[in-house]
Every structure is written in C-alpha cells, then in structure tokens.
Design an enzyme around this catalytic site. Sequence first.
Site, PDB file in Angstrom:
ATOM      1  N   HIS A 209      18.405 -10.835  -5.373  1.00  0.00           N
ATOM      2  CA  HIS A 209      18.476 -10.553  -3.946  1.00  0.00           C
ATOM      3  C   HIS A 209      17.097 -10.144  -3.441  1.00  0.00           C
ATOM      4  CE1 HIS A 209      19.761  -9.018  -0.081  1.00  0.00           C
ATOM      5  NE2 HIS A 209      20.985  -9.418  -0.332  1.00  0.00           N
TER       6      HIS A 209
ATOM      7  N   GLY B 149       6.607   6.806   8.841  1.00  0.00           N
ATOM      8  CA  GLY B 149       6.095   6.948   7.493  1.00  0.00           C
ATOM      9  C   GLY B 149       4.676   6.440   7.323  1.00  0.00           C
TER      10      GLY B 149
ATOM     11  N   HIS C 225       5.422   2.882  -0.621  1.00  0.00           N
ATOM     12  CA  HIS C 225       5.459   3.927  -1.645  1.00  0.00           C
ATOM     13  C   HIS C 225       5.255   3.265  -3.006  1.00  0.00           C
ATOM     14  CE1 HIS C 225       7.137   6.967  -4.346  1.00  0.00           C
ATOM     15  NE2 HIS C 225       6.938   7.846  -3.373  1.00  0.00           N
TER      16      HIS C 225
END
Length: 296
Positions: free
Chosen positions: A79, A159, A164
């Site tokens: 996916h 953010g 990250h």
Amino acid sequence: MPDLLAVPNVSAAGDAAVTRRFEEAFGRSARVLDVHTDADHGRTVFTLAGEAGPLTEALVAGAEEALESIDMSSYTGMHPAIGALDVCPLVWLREKDHAAARTEAVAIAGQIGGLGIPVFLYGELAREPGHAERAYFRNGGLSELWLRMEGGELHPDFGPPLPHPRGGATLVTARPPLAAFNVELEGADLDGARVVAAELREAGGGLVGVRAMGLILSSGRAQVSTNVHDPLRTTLGVVVETVRRLAAPLGARPVEAELVGLIPAGALVDYPADVPIRDFDPELHVIERRLAASTD
C-alpha cells in the site's frame, strides 16, 4: 450516538504485540470499534468512536505510539504510504457534525505536527490547489516526499519542514464515511488487475468517487483495491458488477471481496451473493449496528 468517528491507518501489520499497543493507545479516550490488519498491504486500519476532545487525545496517543513502534525506513508494504501514522481522517455521520469534524481534524493536525511530524491537510481541508488527493503526496513514496520537501516544492500545513526520520509524514482530513473495499479476481495476473483498476477508477472514466489500484497478493490472487468515496451513491454491489464487466474480456471474474473497516448499511443494497465478503458480519461491520452495540 458518538459525535464522530476516526479511521487512523498505521503502516504496520503482522505483529500482534504492536497492534495491541496501538489498541491500548487509541483506546485510552476513544472506543475502538474495529481493527483490520493486512500483512500484504503493510497496513492496519483502526475505527474509533468518540466525542470531540477525547478523540483528539486518542489520536495523538496513537501518533506517539507510531513513532515508537514503526520505522518507515524499513517499510515494505504494497500500500502506498508516507508515514507511520499515514492517514488520519475524522468522519462525520450526521451533517450537523460536519463542522465539528473539520474543527477537530485541524486541531489533531496541529497536535501531531507538534510531535515533530509534518502534517498535510487533504480532501476538503486541502489549502492548496491540487492537494485534495492522497496520491499527490504519496507518488514516489517517502523518498520522493523527502526530495520534494527539501527542494521547497511541498510545505506542510503543520509541523517541521522535513519528514520525521522514523515517522515520515501524516495526512489529515475530515470526511463522511467511505468504503475501503477490495475485490479479488480469478483468472487475472497483475497486468489484468491493473487494467481493471484503471478502467474502474473515476480518473479513468469509471465510477464516480472510486479510487482503485491493481495488486497481486502473497496468495498469488489478483486484487483490485478500492476506496469508494460515496458508498451510498456508488454501492459495493455496483463496484462488484463493474469489476465483473471489466474483467470478463480478460477471462477473469470476481470471486471474493474484502472490507477494510466499517460501512454504512446503505452501501450493501443489491450486493451480489456470488462474491462473498470474507469474514463479513453485519453486526460488527455495519456502522449503524456496531455503534448501537457499543453503546448498549
């Protein structure tokens, strides 16, 4: 009835201990209605119910668990995904809760961004032209997202300016219920599944509100994996019959289906009996029944 649902998707599957930790994190301030994990897709989908406020707390706890449990540098699922907590939609069931879902989604996006994870708003919350589709962010995977963010093409809504190191990025929206629905084919290979998916999806001139891709599962069976954005208008029966029509010239046919998460009852109108939905239980997988049972 709870005010809202949430359907967080995490990029991990196959480890029961990890799944339990996510259930515990999400379950601290929301009810976990359903857990669907798929090792082929590399994905686990949770369906949560709760009120605005506590639902935010649950989803932020799940985002924190994702940073602890998942390292996207080793992601191998079929996916498309760009984050440990990959997508986090807030779902309204009644039009009067639409505004609350939008407000809650933006609040959640801000708090996830505060964990050091870039967050992009998509769907009806998208703030830039062309940002409505998840595929816009997922094309090329996380490595391509890094390059696009480093080059200044993409700037998150919340953010930090780069993904990250472990958690990647997260996509957030507010939406009504959709159906994540997969149809498995007999007699088709990967190319055949992709042909059917291309003609089934709205972008290829197919069904309105349908996104689709063709896959081969570890079992060797071909699958047409779909998201049906308005399953009351384009019911699951319509999807199956359209797949049947598109697969027939290839010498293939639909033989089994899979539901990921919950669906509204109306999505099952005129569903064909010869393509069973594997492990389907209306008491567990129909939104109205599951919510009624969870509040008894």
